[in-house]
Design a protein around this motif. Sequence first.
Motif, short mmCIF file in Angstrom:
data_model
loop_
_atom_site.label_atom_id
_atom_site.label_comp_id
_atom_site.label_asym_id
_atom_site.label_seq_id
_atom_site.Cartn_x
_atom_site.Cartn_y
_atom_site.Cartn_z
N ARG A 1 0.82 -1.22 0.00
CA ARG A 1 0.00 0.00 0.00
C ARG A 1 0.84 1.27 0.00
O ARG A 1 0.47 2.28 -0.61
CB ARG A 1 -0.95 -0.01 1.19
CG ARG A 1 -0.30 0.09 2.56
CD ARG A 1 -1.30 -0.10 3.66
NE ARG A 1 -1.82 -1.46 3.67
CZ ARG A 1 -2.97 -1.81 4.27
NH1 ARG A 1 -3.70 -0.90 4.87
NH2 ARG A 1 -3.36 -3.07 4.25
N ASP A 2 1.99 1.25 0.68
CA ASP A 2 2.81 2.45 0.76
C ASP A 2 3.69 2.65 -0.48
O ASP A 2 4.39 3.67 -0.58
CB ASP A 2 3.68 2.43 2.01
CG ASP A 2 2.87 2.72 3.27
OD1 ASP A 2 1.75 3.27 3.13
OD2 ASP A 2 3.32 2.40 4.38
N ILE B 1 3.27 5.98 -2.48
CA ILE B 1 4.00 7.20 -2.16
C ILE B 1 5.21 7.35 -3.06
O ILE B 1 5.46 8.42 -3.63
CB ILE B 1 4.41 7.21 -0.67
CG1 ILE B 1 3.15 7.20 0.21
CG2 ILE B 1 5.27 8.43 -0.36
CD1 ILE B 1 3.44 7.10 1.70
N HIS C 1 -3.03 4.26 2.08
CA HIS C 1 -1.61 4.22 2.43
C HIS C 1 -1.38 4.97 3.74
O HIS C 1 -2.28 5.62 4.27
CB HIS C 1 -0.80 4.88 1.32
CG HIS C 1 -1.20 6.29 1.05
ND1 HIS C 1 -2.25 6.62 0.22
CD2 HIS C 1 -0.72 7.47 1.53
CE1 HIS C 1 -2.40 7.93 0.20
NE2 HIS C 1 -1.49 8.47 0.97
N THR C 2 -0.16 4.88 4.24
CA THR C 2 0.21 5.66 5.42
C THR C 2 0.13 7.15 5.06
O THR C 2 0.66 7.55 4.02
CB THR C 2 1.65 5.32 5.86
OG1 THR C 2 1.72 3.93 6.17
CG2 THR C 2 2.04 6.13 7.08
#
Length: 304
Positions: free
Chosen positions: A136-137, A140, A156-157
Motif C-alpha cells: 500500500r505504501d 507514495i 496508504h500511510t
Amino acid sequence: MDLHGIDLNLLVAFDALMAERSVTRAGVRIGRTQPAMSAALSRLRALLQDELFIRGPVGLQPTPRALDLAEPLGHALAEIQRTLEFTQVFDPSKSTVTLSIGLSEHAAFVVLPKLLASLRVEAPGIVLRIRNFDHRDAVISLLDSGEADLTVGVPHTPAGRILSASLFEEGFVCIVRKDHPHADTELTLDAFLQMSHLLVSPENERFGMVDAALGKLGLRRRLALTLPQMYAAPPLVASSDLIATLMKGVVEASGYREQLHVLKPPLELGTATFDMAWHRRNDVHPAQRWLREVIGSLFEKAAS
C-alpha cells in the motif's frame, strides 16, 4: 551562445517587430511602451551582434540576419505557447497525452474495464500506462517519482504531499468449493476454526484482518497456505478443501464463481476501502484533474 543570458521577452519583442515593422506598433501588440521596445531592440542588437532592423521609407526593414531568425524563432515561440496552453486548457477528445496509473491487483479488475469504456467514447487518443504495486505504501514512491500520475488501492500511510479520495468499498465473504461438506450449512465460528485456511496477503504478512479479529477473541485459525495473489485464491479453493476469506468483488470477477459456494463470515470484518491518490504538485494539472474526475464519476454513478 549562452542561453542563460537570453530573456524570453526579447524573443517576443523580436517577433512583434518582425510582424509590425514599427517600434510603436510592436509595443502596442505585446503591451509595452515605446521606450521599453526601443530598449529591447538595443539589447537584441547587442546579443545577436546585428542591427536586425534598419529604418526605411515605410518603417523598419529587417536585415538578412533578422530574416534568417524570423521563421525558426516564430516556430519556437508558437511551440512554447502551445506547451503553456496545454497546462491550462485540456480537450480530452483531441488529446494524445499518455497518463500513468498505479493499480493494485483488485483495483485493476474494478477500474480498468469501466475506465477504458469511458475513454473509448470521450478520449480515444489518450494512452494509459499501468503500473502495478503490491504494498500500500508503494503509492507514495510511485507518486513522488512521477512514475504514476495517480494510484488506486487500499489507503496508504498518511503523507501530507499525497492527496486522496475514496472510490469504492468491498465487503468480505468466505468461499469453499461447491461440494464442500460445509457448503450447505451456516458457517459457525467453531466450524470456521476447524477448517484449513488460505490467507491472501499481497504485502506478504503472516497475519491478515481475519487473524486480527480472531486475536481480539483470543482465538487462532489454522493456516494451510499463504499467497500474495488474491485472484489465484478462487481456483485453488475450487479444487481443494481450503476455505478463504476474500473481498466479494474478487470472487465475482475471478471467473470461478460457479465452482464456489459463498458463505457469510462468522465474525465481523468490516469493509475494505479503495482510495484514489495523487501528488499535491499535480492537483491542478488539467489532464490529470480530468482523469481523476472521470474515474470518480464512474464510481459515483455505480453508487447512485
